[in-house]
Every structure is written in structure tokens, then in C-alpha cells.
Scaffold this active site. Structure first.
Site, PDB file in Angstrom:
ATOM      1  N   THR A 347     -52.560 101.321 -43.042  1.00 30.56           N
ATOM      2  CA  THR A 347     -53.934 101.442 -43.540  1.00 30.56           C
ATOM      3  C   THR A 347     -54.649 102.534 -42.757  1.00 30.56           C
ATOM      4  O   THR A 347     -54.462 102.667 -41.540  1.00 30.56           O
ATOM      5  CB  THR A 347     -54.691 100.100 -43.410  1.00 30.56           C
ATOM      6  OG1 THR A 347     -56.019 100.257 -43.908  1.00 30.56           O
ATOM      7  CG2 THR A 347     -54.756  99.612 -41.975  1.00 30.56           C
ATOM      8  N   HIS A 400     -47.381  87.353 -33.418  1.00 36.13           N
ATOM      9  CA  HIS A 400     -46.774  87.040 -32.122  1.00 36.13           C
ATOM     10  C   HIS A 400     -45.762  85.894 -32.216  1.00 36.13           C
ATOM     11  O   HIS A 400     -45.042  85.618 -31.251  1.00 36.13           O
ATOM     12  CB  HIS A 400     -47.881  86.681 -31.122  1.00 36.13           C
ATOM     13  CG  HIS A 400     -47.521  86.979 -29.690  1.00 36.13           C
ATOM     14  ND1 HIS A 400     -46.263  87.355 -29.298  1.00 36.13           N
ATOM     15  CD2 HIS A 400     -48.276  86.949 -28.560  1.00 36.13           C
ATOM     16  CE1 HIS A 400     -46.237  87.540 -27.996  1.00 36.13           C
ATOM     17  NE2 HIS A 400     -47.456  87.300 -27.519  1.00 36.13           N
TER      18      HIS A 400
END
Length: 429
Positions: A347, A400
Site C-alpha cells: 500500500t 506475530h
């Protein structure tokens, strides 16, 4: 007579909202004429006439939610000189409830023509009011009433024609809860807008609602973290300066930044494949192909069309595909296949002037790279020299749960190194 039905729109789309009717009752149409526009969570669909004739009636209005396969209008034969009259219980025996209510208890008038299949069988004369209430409610209102256990006969319609809508259900639900509120909670909440202050209330589009829902889900589901680095764009700017004219003349497309970043991301994904994976239950699905999503800002909101097998494409092919997909996004002509899949997303907030941001994951992907504005800043070249260099901050948001911090940092460093040495992209990208 032909029925206007909501077409199949892909496995993941089961309903949509009628955003616009291009015809009205009495209009003559030919095969292929666009009758309506349907807004879905992902793309807008045009519904075309499958038969020539005259629009007899429209069974659903603009702004109403309709399901795949549902009949929303009817086309009959005729010249279209005068609009056909809506069906009524008296003219269609199949639509009349049975048994008939006694003369002393007249049934409520129908507010609009609804398909007869939605009326539940009436078991007793006293149910005529309930039957009329069901007829007069929109599909979305009926669904909301079922979910909240609300009797439609008790709902007051604000529509002059007696049409019960979602807003009426919500107002009724709020009003019914008010009398049972605890005395300590009787203080009225502060108004959303102070009296006399200018304000405008806008209805969210289906796409905006879906974007909001997916972004919240991504933050609530993933253990999302963001790591940052900066890239010296000097080498890329020099390559573009030297090659842009010849590139444009040969390929009929400009040499932009996105092809460089796409190639750099692919090189880093090959080195750190967990950034090109997704979580499925208690398993990790590592994808060995590179379908790169490119976020594009369109009128209805952000969309992420996908460049398929980007690792097999040249710089020119990547630039052409991105330009084509961006054009489709802004013209609202993207197909479902353009949006489905994707293994990693890029993006670029820099086109709007963003200097730094933390992009949100495009679930179920586990990585997204954010580009930003190129800004001239003083940079230490060595212990003695300082130079003004075109610098860009880049950000990597990652999940994560399967990507460790050290791996994410190394991934971003690899992207930085590849961009600062564009020739390496020919080998690594």
C-alpha cells in the site's frame, strides 16, 4: 413474462444492495439493457434484461438488501404505453391470505407489491394484520425483526406509504427498552450534535461497512506489530531518469515505483517465506507463488486488486497490470477474480503525502508493506560527510503469531537493500 433476478456473484457473495434502478414500471427494454446496479461487499454488478418487453413492476426499491436468486422485478410483453399496475391481493388469488378476515376487522392495506412467496400461511382470521405487516416490511427489516424478536404489527412505520424499514425496527427496539431502564440510568445521553450546529448524516455503503468490519477483525484476530526502516531512493530515481523515456517508448507505459517495490518484496518473500503464508486452524499454509495485492483508493473505498504470479512478470508487465487494475477500480468495473486471493499486499500512502503510517493487515495475509512520501533529508554518508538524499520510510505490519520480530526486521532490511541496489532486482526479484 420474465423475472428479473439477482444473479450469482461468486461463492463468497450471497446478497447485495440495489444502489440504482435504471428503469421504472412501464419502460420498454431490449435484451442486454442495464436494468439495475447492485452493490456488493466487493464489486458492483449490473443486472441486464434477458428478455425484451415492458417493465411490469419493480418488487424491490433502491437501498434494499436482496439475496442471490431473488426476484426483484418482472418484464412482460407490451408496448410500454402505460405503466403496469402493481399486483394486489384482490387481483392475484395466490397472494390473498386465507381464510379471509371478517368484515368487522378490515386488513391493513398493502404498502407495496411483494413476492407472494414471503407471506407465511395464515392459521386464523386474527393473523391478517400480521400478514399485512410482513408484506409491508423490507427484507432487511424482516430479518432484523426476527433477530431481535420484534412483532412487526407493533412497529410504527415512518414511511408515508406504510413501508416498515430497518430504521423503524431500531427505533421500536430503542423505545421498547426505555421503560425498563433502571432509575439510575434515566439521564438522557448527550446528543451526537449540539442543537443548531450544522451536520450531515450519511448512510454507509456496503463496501464501506465491509471494509470497516474486516479492518476491525484483522486487529482483533491477528497479533499485529509494525516495524520500520528507511530507503535511500537515489539509485532508483537515477535509473528512472536514465531509462524512463526509452521505457515509455518501448512498452507504452511509464516506469513507476511500484514495479521496483513489487520485485523487491518478491525477493524478500523468497528469503523469508513465512511472510507469504496464512494461518489455517493450527496449521501454517506457506504459499509458493506470489500474487501481490496492490491497494488502490477508489470512490467507494479502498480495494486491493491482485497482480497474479508477479514473480514471472517483467517490470513493464507489472506496471501495465497495476495501471489496468487501478483504472478498473476507479471506474468501478473490477471483477471478483481481480480481488480474490493475494499472498501479500503493498500500500502506498505516499501518493497522498503520508510520511509514516502503520498499515493494517489484509487478512488472512500475514504481511503488508507500507510505502510513503519521498522526502529530501540530510543523511550521514560517512563519519565526515553529510548529503541531502531522497529518503522514504517503509513500514512492515506482520502477524506475530507466525512471524517472529527478528524475521520481520530482516525481511524489511532485505527490501531496503534490494531497492537501494536496483540491479540486484534482476537477480533476486
Amino acid at each position: 413474462m420474465s423475472e428479473i433476478k439477482v444473479p450469482e456473484m461468486g461463492e463468497s457473495i450471497v446478497e447485495g444492495t440495489i444502489s440504482k434502478w435504471h428503469v421504472k414500471a412501464g419502460d420498454s427494454v431490449n435484451v442486454g439493457d442495464v436494468l439495475a446496479e447492485l452493490e456488493t461487499d466487493k464489486v458492483n454488478i449490473e443486472i441486464s434484461a434477458e428478455q425484451a418487453g415492458v417493465i411490469e413492476q419493480l418488487l424491490r426499491g433502491e437501498g434494499e438488501t436482496v439475496a442471490v436468486g431473488e426476484t426483484i422485478g418482472q418484464i412482460g410483453s407490451g408496448s410500454g404505453a402505460a405503466p403496469a399496475q402493481p399486483m394486489s391481493p384482490s387481483s392475484d388469488p395466490a397472494a390473498a391470505p386465507a381464510p379471509v378476515a371478517p368484515a368487522s376487522t378490515p386488513a391493513a392495506p398493502l404498502a407495496s407489491a411483494e413476492p407472494t412467496t414471503v407471506a407465511a400461511p395464515v392459521a386464523a382470521p386474527a393473523a391478517s394484520d400480521a400478514n399485512a405487516a410482513v408484506f409491508s416490511a423490507t427484507p432487511a427489516a424482516r430479518k432484523l425483526a426476527r433477530e431481535r424478536g420484534i412483532d412487526l404489527t407493533q412497529v410504527q412505520a415512518q414511511d408515508p406509504m406504510g413501508r416498515i424499514r430497518q430504521e423503524d425496527i431500531q427505533a421500536h427496539n430503542t423505545a421498547s427498552k426505555a421503560p425498563v431502564a433502571a432509575p439510575s440510568a434515566q439521564a438522557a445521553p448527550a446528543p451526537a450534535v449540539e442543537p443548531g450546529k450544522p451536520a450531515e448524516r450519511r448512510k454507509m455503503s456496503r463496501r464501506r461497512i465491509t471494509i470497516a468490519k474486516r479492518l476491525v477483525e484483522a486487529q482483533q484476530t491477528a497479533a499485529m506489530l509494525t516495524t520500520f526502516n528507511e530507503v535511500d531512493m537515489t539509485a532508483i530515481l537515477e535509473v528512472r531518469k536514465r531509462r524512463k523515456d526509452a521505457f515509455k517508448e518501448k512498452h507504452d507505459i511509464g516506469l513507476g515505483f511500484m514495479s521496483f517495490f513489487t520485485k523487491a518484496v518478491i525477493g524478500a518473500l523468497k528469503a523469508y517465506p513465512l511472510l507469504n503464508a496464512e494461518i489455517q486452524g493450527d496449521e501454517i499454509l506457506v504459499k509458493q507463488y506470489y500474487d501481490i495485492g496492490i491497494a488502490v483508493s477508489a470512490k467507494e473505498g479502498l480495494v486491493v486488486p491482485v497482480v497474479r504470479e508477479a514473480d514471472r512478470l517483467s517490470f513493464a508487465q507489472i506496471e501495465k497490470q497495476i495501471a489496468d487494475l487501478a483504472g478498473k477500480a476507479r471506474a468501478n468495473t473490477l471483477a471478483l477474480n481481480d480481488l480474490q486471493g493475494g499472498t501479500f499486499t503493498i500500500t502506498n500512502g505516499g501518493v497522498f503525502g503520508s510520511l509514516l503510517s502503520t498499515p493494517i493487515l489484509n487478512a488472512p495475509q500475514v504481511g503488508i508493506l507500507g510505502m510513503h512520501k519521498i522526502q529530501i533529508r540530510p543523511v550521514a554518508i560517512d563519519d565526515v560527510r553529510m548529503e541531502n538524499r531522497p529518503m522514504m520510510y517503509i513500514a512492515l505490519s506482520y502477524d506475530h503469531r507466525i512471524v517472529d520480530g527478528a524475521e520481520a526486521v530482516r525481511f524489511l532490511v532485505t527490501v531496503k537493500q534490494l531497492l537501494e541496489d536496483p540491479e540486484s532486482l534482476l537477480l533476486e526479484g
